[in-house]
Scaffold this active site. Sequence first.
Site, PDB file in Angstrom:
ATOM      1  N   ASP A 108      20.226   1.652  29.339  1.00 41.42           N
ATOM      2  CA  ASP A 108      20.153   0.655  28.582  1.00 41.42           C
ATOM      3  C   ASP A 108      21.072  -0.424  28.511  1.00 41.42           C
ATOM      4  OD1 ASP A 108      19.049   0.741  24.713  1.00 41.42           O
ATOM      5  OD2 ASP A 108      20.028  -0.483  25.841  1.00 41.42           O
ATOM      6  N   ILE A 109      20.537  -1.271  29.039  1.00 36.93           N
ATOM      7  CA  ILE A 109      21.185  -2.831  28.529  1.00 36.93           C
ATOM      8  C   ILE A 109      22.319  -3.820  28.664  1.00 36.93           C
ATOM      9  CG2 ILE A 109      19.504  -4.616  27.992  1.00 36.93           C
ATOM     10  CD1 ILE A 109      20.645  -4.340  31.895  1.00 36.93           C
ATOM     11  N   HIS A 113      10.292   4.856  23.433  1.00 35.39           N
ATOM     12  CA  HIS A 113      11.127   4.923  24.591  1.00 35.39           C
ATOM     13  C   HIS A 113      12.741   5.579  23.446  1.00 35.39           C
ATOM     14  CE1 HIS A 113      12.067   1.403  22.157  1.00 35.39           C
ATOM     15  NE2 HIS A 113      13.346   1.017  21.921  1.00 35.39           N
ATOM     16  N   HIS A 168      16.478   7.039  22.241  1.00 36.98           N
ATOM     17  CA  HIS A 168      17.869   6.734  22.863  1.00 36.98           C
ATOM     18  C   HIS A 168      18.873   7.687  22.707  1.00 36.98           C
ATOM     19  CE1 HIS A 168      18.189   1.892  21.923  1.00 36.98           C
ATOM     20  NE2 HIS A 168      16.521   2.640  21.571  1.00 36.98           N
TER      21      HIS A 168
END
Length: 129
Positions: free
Chosen positions: A29-30, A93, A95
């Site tokens: 994750d960015i 998505h 996490h």
Amino acid sequence: MASIFTKIINGEIPCYKIAEDDNFFAFLDINPNAKGHTLCIPKKEVDKIMDLDEETYMGLMAFSRKVGLAIEAAIDCNRVGMSVIGLEVPHVHVHLIPLTEMKDATFQNKVTLDKEQFEATAAAIRAQL
Ligand code: 5GP
């Protein structure tokens, strides 16, 4: 229009890749809650997780477990937590978040990593796969 995550899968947008198979893809994750925060996605572009067909849903969970075990081995944390939200990006998505304290799970506590730190983190997780 292709989602931002489909563009990542296709290599049109760069990412710090963790793993890929025929149906699933994992990358850092960015804007991570904690170092090692990873997203696992189906290549099939579907907005909401409950709309996945059962085979893809079960496959995503199995793929996420493999990646989660690698994160747990690579990153100093108490455990790896799992969340599915999807309010920002309409492409399913999971996490996977290394947790030490409850605030790591809140999405309000972000950490800043530079390019070298992202690369080193991704390499450490990949080495455990
Ligand atoms: P959600 O949709 O579950 O609320 O959150 C989407 C997540 O995707 C956020 O944690 C956000 O930081 C991450 N994200 C959004 N755009 C990008 C991107 O271009 N690259 C990466 N690696 N992560 C992204």
